[in-house]
Design a protein around this motif. Sequence first.
Motif, mmCIF file in Angstrom:
data_model
loop_
_atom_site.group_PDB
_atom_site.id
_atom_site.type_symbol
_atom_site.label_atom_id
_atom_site.label_comp_id
_atom_site.label_asym_id
_atom_site.label_seq_id
_atom_site.Cartn_x
_atom_site.Cartn_y
_atom_site.Cartn_z
ATOM 1 N N LYS A 1 12.520 -1.114 -6.362
ATOM 2 C CA LYS A 1 12.860 -1.808 -7.608
ATOM 3 C C LYS A 1 14.333 -2.226 -7.655
ATOM 4 O O LYS A 1 14.663 -3.335 -8.066
ATOM 5 N N ARG A 2 15.216 -1.342 -7.227
ATOM 6 C CA ARG A 2 16.648 -1.648 -7.241
ATOM 7 C C ARG A 2 16.941 -2.883 -6.386
ATOM 8 O O ARG A 2 17.666 -3.787 -6.795
ATOM 9 N N ASP A 3 16.349 -2.924 -5.197
ATOM 10 C CA ASP A 3 16.570 -4.060 -4.296
ATOM 11 C C ASP A 3 15.966 -5.341 -4.859
ATOM 12 O O ASP A 3 16.539 -6.419 -4.720
ATOM 13 N N VAL A 4 14.812 -5.222 -5.487
ATOM 14 C CA VAL A 4 14.166 -6.386 -6.108
ATOM 15 C C VAL A 4 15.071 -6.952 -7.197
ATOM 16 O O VAL A 4 15.261 -8.169 -7.295
ATOM 17 N N THR A 5 15.657 -6.069 -7.990
ATOM 18 C CA THR A 5 16.559 -6.509 -9.060
ATOM 19 C C THR A 5 17.759 -7.250 -8.483
ATOM 20 O O THR A 5 18.155 -8.304 -8.994
ATOM 21 N N ILE A 6 18.317 -6.740 -7.413
ATOM 22 C CA ILE A 6 19.464 -7.397 -6.770
ATOM 23 C C ILE A 6 19.074 -8.786 -6.274
ATOM 24 O O ILE A 6 19.806 -9.762 -6.477
ATOM 25 N N VAL A 7 17.918 -8.893 -5.639
ATOM 26 C CA VAL A 7 17.460 -10.192 -5.133
ATOM 27 C C VAL A 7 17.261 -11.161 -6.289
ATOM 28 O O VAL A 7 17.689 -12.319 -6.231
ATOM 29 N N THR B 1 0.840 -1.194 0.000
ATOM 30 C CA THR B 1 0.000 0.000 0.000
ATOM 31 C C THR B 1 0.877 1.246 0.000
ATOM 32 O O THR B 1 2.068 1.178 0.309
ATOM 33 N N ASP B 2 0.281 2.370 -0.348
ATOM 34 C CA ASP B 2 1.023 3.635 -0.372
ATOM 35 C C ASP B 2 1.613 3.928 1.003
ATOM 36 O O ASP B 2 0.964 3.714 2.026
ATOM 37 N N GLU B 3 2.832 4.394 0.994
ATOM 38 C CA GLU B 3 3.529 4.814 2.218
ATOM 39 C C GLU B 3 3.730 3.683 3.232
ATOM 40 O O GLU B 3 4.032 3.948 4.387
ATOM 41 N N GLU B 4 3.550 2.442 2.818
ATOM 42 C CA GLU B 4 3.751 1.316 3.733
ATOM 43 C C GLU B 4 5.237 0.992 3.819
ATOM 44 O O GLU B 4 5.934 0.962 2.804
ATOM 45 N N SER B 5 5.708 0.736 5.016
ATOM 46 C CA SER B 5 7.109 0.348 5.171
ATOM 47 C C SER B 5 7.281 -1.086 4.684
ATOM 48 O O SER B 5 6.322 -1.865 4.639
ATOM 49 N N ILE B 6 8.505 -1.420 4.352
ATOM 50 C CA ILE B 6 8.761 -2.786 3.887
ATOM 51 C C ILE B 6 8.532 -3.784 5.025
ATOM 52 O O ILE B 6 8.100 -4.914 4.793
ATOM 53 N N GLU B 7 8.766 -3.349 6.260
ATOM 54 C CA GLU B 7 8.527 -4.228 7.410
ATOM 55 C C GLU B 7 7.042 -4.549 7.545
ATOM 56 O O GLU B 7 6.658 -5.689 7.784
ATOM 57 N N SER B 8 6.215 -3.530 7.389
ATOM 58 C CA SER B 8 4.769 -3.730 7.478
ATOM 59 C C SER B 8 4.283 -4.629 6.336
ATOM 60 O O SER B 8 3.460 -5.528 6.537
ATOM 61 N N LEU C 1 8.016 -10.129 -4.264
ATOM 62 C CA LEU C 1 8.875 -9.177 -4.979
ATOM 63 C C LEU C 1 8.097 -8.313 -5.971
ATOM 64 O O LEU C 1 8.330 -7.105 -6.066
ATOM 65 N N ASN C 2 7.187 -8.917 -6.706
ATOM 66 C CA ASN C 2 6.473 -8.188 -7.761
ATOM 67 C C ASN C 2 5.494 -7.146 -7.227
ATOM 68 O O ASN C 2 5.063 -6.275 -7.977
ATOM 69 N N ASN C 3 5.130 -7.248 -5.977
ATOM 70 C CA ASN C 3 4.138 -6.326 -5.437
ATOM 71 C C ASN C 3 4.729 -5.264 -4.516
ATOM 72 O O ASN C 3 3.988 -4.538 -3.856
ATOM 73 N N LEU C 4 6.051 -5.185 -4.498
ATOM 74 C CA LEU C 4 6.692 -4.109 -3.750
ATOM 75 C C LEU C 4 6.545 -2.800 -4.519
ATOM 76 O O LEU C 4 6.413 -2.792 -5.743
ATOM 77 N N LYS C 5 6.575 -1.701 -3.810
ATOM 78 C CA LYS C 5 6.477 -0.380 -4.435
ATOM 79 C C LYS C 5 7.695 -0.126 -5.328
ATOM 80 O O LYS C 5 8.778 -0.683 -5.095
ATOM 81 N N PRO C 6 7.538 0.729 -6.337
ATOM 82 C CA PRO C 6 8.642 1.016 -7.265
ATOM 83 C C PRO C 6 9.923 1.498 -6.582
ATOM 84 O O PRO C 6 11.015 1.247 -7.091
ATOM 85 N N LYS C 7 9.810 2.154 -5.436
ATOM 86 C CA LYS C 7 11.026 2.639 -4.775
ATOM 87 C C LYS C 7 11.947 1.488 -4.351
ATOM 88 O O LYS C 7 13.117 1.692 -4.068
#
Length: 159
Positions: free
Chosen positions: A141-147, A97-104, A133-139
């Motif tokens: 994206k870099r980390d998703v690519t690394i994973v 969701t918008d403004e959701e932390s990755i921990e949440s 991975l596919n449902n993480l926010k665009p911000k």
Amino acid sequence: MIATPGEPDLPIPIPESFYDQTDEELTENDIKRMDADDQAIQTILLGLPKDVYAVVDSCEITKEIWERVRQMMKGSDIGEQEKKAKLFNEWEKFTSTDEESIESYYHRFIQLMNDLKRNKHFPENIAANLKFLNNLKPKWKRDVTIVRQTKNLHEADFT
């Protein structure tokens, strides 16, 4: 014998089975049993959904709580089908969701995965990992690519 107004209160006989023992009268086994019962009650109550908790809140012994919980959680075949359909729907719609932390986000994902597993639905690792991975926010994206580049998504277990 019934007391009339103005008479002193008559003593009420208490049957032996309802006699409250003082702490000094309790045996070590009685105390251990009471402590174990209290601990079991707390353990059961902590894991209950609010609607189930409301039904067993007044129970005083573990066995009584357990019987009520077992009866309520048993459910019918139709109820089970509805529960699974709801979980599959949640799985399909799951996203950050918008403004959701990755921990949440991760916490919500783990809760959904636990619910699915508890209902005997085990998505393959690759499906669960890609869903996460596919449902993480665009911000992210870099980390998703690394994973994606460094992990074997078929074998990795993010849950």
